[in-house]
Write a protein that holds these residues in place. Structure first.
Motif, mmCIF file in Angstrom:
data_model
loop_
_atom_site.group_PDB
_atom_site.id
_atom_site.type_symbol
_atom_site.label_atom_id
_atom_site.label_comp_id
_atom_site.label_asym_id
_atom_site.label_seq_id
_atom_site.Cartn_x
_atom_site.Cartn_y
_atom_site.Cartn_z
ATOM 1 N N THR A 149 9.153 -12.073 14.364
ATOM 2 C CA THR A 149 7.127 -13.087 14.281
ATOM 3 C C THR A 149 6.868 -13.256 15.957
ATOM 4 O O THR A 149 6.028 -13.489 16.006
ATOM 5 C CB THR A 149 8.040 -13.992 13.325
ATOM 6 O OG1 THR A 149 8.375 -13.327 12.201
ATOM 7 C CG2 THR A 149 6.546 -14.918 13.142
ATOM 8 N N TYR A 150 8.225 -14.123 16.272
ATOM 9 C CA TYR A 150 7.944 -14.351 17.704
ATOM 10 C C TYR A 150 8.010 -13.821 19.241
ATOM 11 O O TYR A 150 7.896 -14.174 20.189
ATOM 12 C CB TYR A 150 8.499 -15.704 17.651
ATOM 13 C CG TYR A 150 8.572 -16.883 16.537
ATOM 14 C CD1 TYR A 150 7.197 -17.108 16.825
ATOM 15 C CD2 TYR A 150 8.639 -17.012 15.438
ATOM 16 C CE1 TYR A 150 6.245 -17.875 15.474
ATOM 17 C CE2 TYR A 150 7.961 -17.680 14.210
ATOM 18 C CZ TYR A 150 6.944 -18.468 13.880
ATOM 19 O OH TYR A 150 6.215 -19.057 13.308
ATOM 20 N N GLY B 75 3.764 -25.654 8.909
ATOM 21 C CA GLY B 75 3.792 -24.969 8.693
ATOM 22 C C GLY B 75 4.830 -26.261 7.720
ATOM 23 O O GLY B 75 5.429 -27.515 7.741
ATOM 24 N N THR C 81 5.137 -22.501 10.002
ATOM 25 C CA THR C 81 4.637 -22.503 11.047
ATOM 26 C C THR C 81 3.990 -20.748 11.571
ATOM 27 O O THR C 81 4.628 -19.928 11.192
ATOM 28 C CB THR C 81 4.952 -23.573 11.435
ATOM 29 O OG1 THR C 81 6.578 -22.466 12.702
ATOM 30 C CG2 THR C 81 5.575 -24.213 11.756
ATOM 31 N N GLN C 82 2.548 -21.305 12.306
ATOM 32 C CA GLN C 82 2.130 -20.139 13.101
ATOM 33 C C GLN C 82 2.670 -20.015 14.455
ATOM 34 O O GLN C 82 2.708 -18.861 14.909
ATOM 35 C CB GLN C 82 0.750 -19.950 13.141
ATOM 36 C CG GLN C 82 -0.063 -19.934 11.903
ATOM 37 C CD GLN C 82 0.351 -19.013 10.913
ATOM 38 O OE1 GLN C 82 -0.117 -17.570 11.693
ATOM 39 N NE2 GLN C 82 0.613 -18.409 9.862
ATOM 40 N N ARG C 83 3.829 -20.970 14.828
ATOM 41 C CA ARG C 83 4.290 -20.661 16.143
ATOM 42 C C ARG C 83 5.542 -21.272 15.476
ATOM 43 O O ARG C 83 6.402 -22.645 14.981
ATOM 44 C CB ARG C 83 3.543 -21.749 17.156
ATOM 45 C CG ARG C 83 3.356 -23.507 16.450
ATOM 46 C CD ARG C 83 3.056 -24.329 18.145
ATOM 47 N NE ARG C 83 2.347 -25.513 17.285
ATOM 48 C CZ ARG C 83 3.424 -26.515 17.445
ATOM 49 N NH1 ARG C 83 4.524 -26.159 17.801
ATOM 50 N NH2 ARG C 83 3.334 -27.794 16.619
#
Length: 164
Positions: A138-139, A68, A76-78
């Protein structure tokens, strides 16, 4: 997003955002005029400029490796908790502020000191009211653990390692 596209997106965002914050605006304030400065302060300023760029460039690379960009529109996805992010939650912003303060010494510019203060205020506001709530949504618990262990603006002495 694949790593190649992430790297290209990060590079474009690097030119646009940090390029404006530590390139264009300081140039508009100082015109890169080195005349009249005390050379030891200028040497220290140059060292701060280089030092401040290290976590910025590293963080951009970490985001690209994670697939990302630092840009909110292409995250980013993580959660990225590697590199300088293990020491401080906002390594890019801290690094850019160090660069601006280094430029203030290098160019003997009170205007850049004032700009650094304004840039920090704007950044801290953005982090507090947009970035942190977005990362928490998100996280979730992963971000909560990170936030509990890594300060936002003052680096840790030792790098943090996530438990999971």
């Amino acid at each position: 997003m694949d790593t190649k596209r992430a790297a290209l997106g990060s590079a474009a965002f690097f030119v646009a955002a940090p390029g404006t914050v530590v390139g264009l605006v300081p140039w508009l304030i100082t015109r890169w005029d080195l005349d009249g400065g005390w050379w030891p302060a200028q040497v220290l300023g140059a060292a701060l400029v280089v030092t401040g760029l290290v976590p910025v460039v590293s963080a951009f690379a970490q985001f690209a490796q994670a697939g990302g960009t630092p840009m909110p529109l292409a995250p980013t996805q993580r959660l990225v908790v590697t590199g300088f992010n293990r020491y401080v939650r906002n390594p890019m912003y801290v690094g850019l502020l160090v660069v601006i303060l280094g430029q203030a010494l290098l160019f003997t510019s009170p205007g850049l000191v004032a700009y650094a203060a304004a840039a920090w205020a704007a950044t801290a506001t953005f982090v507090r009211w947009y970035e942190e709530p977005t990362l928490q949504r998100t996280y979730g618990a992963e971000y909560d653990e990170y936030r509990a262990n890594v300060r936002g603006w003052l680096p840790r002495r030792r790098p943090w390692t996530p438990t999971s």
